[in-house]
Scaffold this motif. Structure first.
Motif, PDB file in Angstrom:
ATOM      1  N   HIS A 104     -14.402  37.069  26.964  1.00 53.76           N
ATOM      2  CA  HIS A 104     -14.019  35.864  27.714  1.00 53.76           C
ATOM      3  C   HIS A 104     -12.516  35.623  27.587  1.00 53.76           C
ATOM      4  O   HIS A 104     -12.064  34.689  26.945  1.00 53.76           O
ATOM      5  CB  HIS A 104     -14.880  34.681  27.272  1.00 53.76           C
ATOM      6  CG  HIS A 104     -16.276  34.814  27.808  1.00 53.76           C
ATOM      7  ND1 HIS A 104     -16.701  34.175  28.949  1.00 53.76           N
ATOM      8  CD2 HIS A 104     -17.295  35.603  27.414  1.00 53.76           C
ATOM      9  CE1 HIS A 104     -17.946  34.541  29.211  1.00 53.76           C
ATOM     10  NE2 HIS A 104     -18.332  35.406  28.293  1.00 53.76           N
ATOM     11  N   ASP A 105     -11.771  36.506  28.251  1.00 54.66           N
ATOM     12  CA  ASP A 105     -10.311  36.447  28.195  1.00 54.66           C
ATOM     13  C   ASP A 105      -9.745  35.920  29.509  1.00 54.66           C
ATOM     14  O   ASP A 105      -8.666  36.299  29.917  1.00 54.66           O
ATOM     15  CB  ASP A 105      -9.749  37.848  27.888  1.00 54.66           C
ATOM     16  CG  ASP A 105     -10.214  38.901  28.897  1.00 54.66           C
ATOM     17  OD1 ASP A 105     -11.108  38.595  29.733  1.00 54.66           O
ATOM     18  OD2 ASP A 105      -9.693  40.021  28.869  1.00 54.66           O
ATOM     19  N   TYR A 106     -10.528  35.086  30.207  1.00 58.22           N
ATOM     20  CA  TYR A 106     -10.074  34.567  31.505  1.00 58.22           C
ATOM     21  C   TYR A 106     -10.372  33.072  31.548  1.00 58.22           C
ATOM     22  O   TYR A 106     -11.200  32.573  30.780  1.00 58.22           O
ATOM     23  CB  TYR A 106     -10.812  35.289  32.652  1.00 58.22           C
ATOM     24  CG  TYR A 106     -12.295  35.006  32.648  1.00 58.22           C
ATOM     25  CD1 TYR A 106     -13.157  35.716  31.831  1.00 58.22           C
ATOM     26  CD2 TYR A 106     -12.830  33.974  33.429  1.00 58.22           C
ATOM     27  CE1 TYR A 106     -14.509  35.424  31.792  1.00 58.22           C
ATOM     28  CE2 TYR A 106     -14.185  33.689  33.397  1.00 58.22           C
ATOM     29  CZ  TYR A 106     -15.012  34.411  32.576  1.00 58.22           C
ATOM     30  OH  TYR A 106     -16.343  34.119  32.527  1.00 58.22           O
TER      31      TYR A 106
ATOM     32  N   ARG B 175     -17.598  33.486  36.863  1.00 57.25           N
ATOM     33  CA  ARG B 175     -18.177  34.800  36.511  1.00 57.25           C
ATOM     34  C   ARG B 175     -19.685  34.656  36.623  1.00 57.25           C
ATOM     35  O   ARG B 175     -20.291  33.838  35.926  1.00 57.25           O
ATOM     36  CB  ARG B 175     -17.769  35.203  35.106  1.00 57.25           C
ATOM     37  CG  ARG B 175     -18.244  36.600  34.642  1.00 57.25           C
ATOM     38  CD  ARG B 175     -17.570  36.889  33.307  1.00 57.25           C
ATOM     39  NE  ARG B 175     -17.870  38.183  32.716  1.00 57.25           N
ATOM     40  CZ  ARG B 175     -18.831  38.398  31.827  1.00 57.25           C
ATOM     41  NH1 ARG B 175     -19.645  37.425  31.457  1.00 57.25           N
ATOM     42  NH2 ARG B 175     -18.988  39.591  31.282  1.00 57.25           N
ATOM     43  N   HIS B 176     -20.272  35.414  37.537  1.00 61.54           N
ATOM     44  CA  HIS B 176     -21.702  35.287  37.821  1.00 61.54           C
ATOM     45  C   HIS B 176     -22.314  36.680  37.911  1.00 61.54           C
ATOM     46  O   HIS B 176     -22.042  37.431  38.859  1.00 61.54           O
ATOM     47  CB  HIS B 176     -21.915  34.516  39.132  1.00 61.54           C
ATOM     48  CG  HIS B 176     -23.352  34.224  39.416  1.00 61.54           C
ATOM     49  ND1 HIS B 176     -23.859  34.177  40.694  1.00 61.54           N
ATOM     50  CD2 HIS B 176     -24.396  33.974  38.598  1.00 61.54           C
ATOM     51  CE1 HIS B 176     -25.165  33.895  40.632  1.00 61.54           C
ATOM     52  NE2 HIS B 176     -25.509  33.778  39.374  1.00 61.54           N
ATOM     53  N   LEU B 177     -23.109  37.029  36.910  1.00 59.86           N
ATOM     54  CA  LEU B 177     -23.764  38.330  36.838  1.00 59.86           C
ATOM     55  C   LEU B 177     -25.270  38.091  36.886  1.00 59.86           C
ATOM     56  O   LEU B 177     -25.765  37.180  36.220  1.00 59.86           O
ATOM     57  CB  LEU B 177     -23.389  39.031  35.520  1.00 59.86           C
ATOM     58  CG  LEU B 177     -21.881  39.162  35.255  1.00 59.86           C
ATOM     59  CD1 LEU B 177     -21.612  39.540  33.799  1.00 59.86           C
ATOM     60  CD2 LEU B 177     -21.270  40.202  36.173  1.00 59.86           C
TER      61      LEU B 177
ATOM     62  N   ALA C 129     -15.968  28.053  37.044  1.00 63.76           N
ATOM     63  CA  ALA C 129     -14.525  28.049  36.787  1.00 63.76           C
ATOM     64  C   ALA C 129     -14.100  26.924  35.830  1.00 63.76           C
ATOM     65  O   ALA C 129     -13.181  27.099  35.036  1.00 63.76           O
ATOM     66  CB  ALA C 129     -13.769  27.935  38.110  1.00 63.76           C
ATOM     67  N   HIS C 130     -14.825  25.788  35.890  1.00 65.09           N
ATOM     68  CA  HIS C 130     -14.411  24.650  35.064  1.00 65.09           C
ATOM     69  C   HIS C 130     -15.104  24.626  33.702  1.00 65.09           C
ATOM     70  O   HIS C 130     -14.835  23.755  32.890  1.00 65.09           O
ATOM     71  CB  HIS C 130     -14.749  23.343  35.799  1.00 65.09           C
ATOM     72  CG  HIS C 130     -16.232  23.136  35.961  1.00 65.09           C
ATOM     73  ND1 HIS C 130     -16.948  23.758  36.959  1.00 65.09           N
ATOM     74  CD2 HIS C 130     -17.121  22.424  35.229  1.00 65.09           C
ATOM     75  CE1 HIS C 130     -18.236  23.417  36.844  1.00 65.09           C
ATOM     76  NE2 HIS C 130     -18.362  22.616  35.802  1.00 65.09           N
ATOM     77  N   GLU C 131     -16.004  25.588  33.442  1.00 65.54           N
ATOM     78  CA  GLU C 131     -16.831  25.502  32.233  1.00 65.54           C
ATOM     79  C   GLU C 131     -16.190  26.215  31.035  1.00 65.54           C
ATOM     80  O   GLU C 131     -15.489  27.212  31.197  1.00 65.54           O
ATOM     81  CB  GLU C 131     -18.219  26.098  32.498  1.00 65.54           C
ATOM     82  CG  GLU C 131     -19.070  25.200  33.382  1.00 65.54           C
ATOM     83  CD  GLU C 131     -20.464  25.751  33.598  1.00 65.54           C
ATOM     84  OE1 GLU C 131     -21.407  24.953  33.606  1.00 65.54           O
ATOM     85  OE2 GLU C 131     -20.618  26.984  33.762  1.00 65.54           O
ATOM     86  N   PRO C 132     -16.531  25.716  29.813  1.00 61.90           N
ATOM     87  CA  PRO C 132     -15.998  26.363  28.602  1.00 61.90           C
ATOM     88  C   PRO C 132     -16.785  27.634  28.276  1.00 61.90           C
ATOM     89  O   PRO C 132     -17.891  27.848  28.779  1.00 61.90           O
ATOM     90  CB  PRO C 132     -16.222  25.308  27.516  1.00 61.90           C
ATOM     91  CG  PRO C 132     -17.427  24.554  27.981  1.00 61.90           C
ATOM     92  CD  PRO C 132     -17.356  24.549  29.496  1.00 61.90           C
ATOM     93  N   VAL C 133     -16.221  28.467  27.420  1.00 63.92           N
ATOM     94  CA  VAL C 133     -16.855  29.725  27.001  1.00 63.92           C
ATOM     95  C   VAL C 133     -18.234  29.460  26.389  1.00 63.92           C
ATOM     96  O   VAL C 133     -19.142  30.283  26.485  1.00 63.92           O
ATOM     97  CB  VAL C 133     -15.959  30.443  25.965  1.00 63.92           C
ATOM     98  CG1 VAL C 133     -16.629  31.687  25.433  1.00 63.92           C
ATOM     99  CG2 VAL C 133     -14.625  30.792  26.588  1.00 63.92           C
TER     100      VAL C 133
ATOM    101  N   ASP D 269     -20.542  19.237  25.191  1.00 65.26           N
ATOM    102  CA  ASP D 269     -19.615  20.198  25.801  1.00 65.26           C
ATOM    103  C   ASP D 269     -19.557  21.536  25.050  1.00 65.26           C
ATOM    104  O   ASP D 269     -18.777  22.410  25.392  1.00 65.26           O
ATOM    105  CB  ASP D 269     -18.219  19.587  25.942  1.00 65.26           C
ATOM    106  CG  ASP D 269     -17.610  19.227  24.590  1.00 65.26           C
ATOM    107  OD1 ASP D 269     -18.316  19.346  23.566  1.00 65.26           O
ATOM    108  OD2 ASP D 269     -16.423  18.842  24.566  1.00 65.26           O
ATOM    109  N   GLN D 270     -20.409  21.680  24.031  1.00 65.82           N
ATOM    110  CA  GLN D 270     -20.461  22.944  23.295  1.00 65.82           C
ATOM    111  C   GLN D 270     -21.813  23.640  23.469  1.00 65.82           C
ATOM    112  O   GLN D 270     -22.050  24.703  22.893  1.00 65.82           O
ATOM    113  CB  GLN D 270     -20.225  22.692  21.794  1.00 65.82           C
ATOM    114  CG  GLN D 270     -18.815  22.261  21.448  1.00 65.82           C
ATOM    115  CD  GLN D 270     -17.784  23.326  21.793  1.00 65.82           C
ATOM    116  OE1 GLN D 270     -17.926  24.491  21.437  1.00 65.82           O
ATOM    117  NE2 GLN D 270     -16.752  22.943  22.541  1.00 65.82           N
TER     118      GLN D 270
END
Ligand SMILES: [Fe+2]
Length: 306
Positions: free
Chosen positions: A286-288, A293-295, A111-115, A193-194
């Motif tokens: 990644h519109d959220y 998100r864990h697949l 939840a806290h991570e960037p795209v 962070d990228q």
């Protein structure tokens, strides 16, 4: 309608994904769009399938290229057992493994991570640098955002068929150099962070991380042709410089974005999909934000592209 007009009207069947809609007797099949994708109902994939059901699941996979099952509860072993109906499982050198299962991978964004932790938010095919790139990916939703985070797919048979004859003939003669050799080095150069989340170590040789494949590949059974060009891991067209390759690549990578080639899978917990990685391109949306998100996935090894 007058009798004269009726005789002018040709008989037409339903066409989906560019071919006549097949008949299914043992499973429920609902196409998602006219381009690709279907939802299958009436099948519990945690248990062995009967030959009749398996035949129809495979037929749906061949026609629609991405098949979806809702509400599937699976252990990792059941996930792997179903995946093996499609072929032999393979590890991948770069994709993070699902803890405890080296032959499963995970796509995870906390939840806290960037795209940026997940690779390729543009349309792509997975791991084209391998000598035998994946045939399909079998993916199970563990945690998904309440809204958003879909995966989009684009049909590369239809993409090829919509190109003009001159470009098709040019592409028919082209090959592409795909390389995954520099993934780790390139990632290390990025700001912390990228950086992508990559697998820490692997047993693939350097030679296995670079391949030359046709720009147009054929289905091994039907011979149908599909565009097989993606910017992910692309180095150049064989015999072309990187600079010369850029213009044509830039054009070709716009094609999967055409809406009439696409479907989108809306994930819910327990959704399970299998997609053909040879003849579809895909893209996570990644519109959220602020959600996990864990697949979890397996990868089935494919044939050498022809
Ligand atoms: Fe991917």
């Amino acid at each position: 309608m007058s009798e004269a007009l009726q005789t002018l009207e040709p008989a037409r069947g339903v066409i989906v994904a560019g071919r006549p809609m097949p008949e299914f007797r043992h499973i429920g099949v609902e196409p998602i769009t006219g381009a690709c994708g279907c939802e299958i109902s009436g099948v519990d994939i945690s248990r062995p399938l009967t030959p009749e059901v398996l035949d129809e699941v495979m037929k749906a996979f061949e026609y629609f290229l991405v098949i979806m099952f809702r509400d599937q509860t699976l252990t990792p072993e059941q996930h792997k057992a179903f995946s093996r109906y499609f072929g032999e499982l393979t590890e991948l050198p770069q994709a993070p493994i699902f803890p405890g299962h080296p032959d499963m991978q995970e796509v995870r964004r906390e939840a806290h991570e960037p795209v940026s932790v997940v690779p390729f938010t543009r349309f792509h095919t997975d791991s084209p640098f391998l000598p035998r790139p994946p045939l399909c990916i079998c993916m199970h939703a563990h945690d998904v955002p309440k809204y958003g985070g879909d995966t989009a797919f684009s049909n590369m048979f239809l993409a090829y068929e919509t190109l003009s004859e001159g470009l098709r003939e040019t592409l028919d003669r082209l090959q592409v150099v795909y390389s995954g050799k520099s993934i780790w080095k390139d990632n290390a150069k990025k700001d912390k962070d990228q950086q992508l989340r990559l697998r820490d170590g692997h047993s693939f040789t350097e030679d296995q991380l670079e391949s030359i494949h046709p720009a147009v590949r054929r289905h091994p059974v039907t011979g149908r042709k599909a565009l097989y060009v993606t910017s992910a891991y692309f180095r150049r067209f064989a015999g072309w410089s990187e600079e010369d390759s850029r213009g044509l690549l830039d054009y070709l990578q716009t094609i999967p974005h055409r809406l009439q080639l696409q479907c989108r899978i809306r994930w819910k917990p327990g959704t399970f999909i299998v997609w053909d990685n040879r003849f579809l391109q895909h893209c996570g949306v990644h519109d959220y934000e602020n959600e996990r998100r864990h697949l979890v996935r397996t990868t089935v090894i494919g044939e050498k592209p022809i």
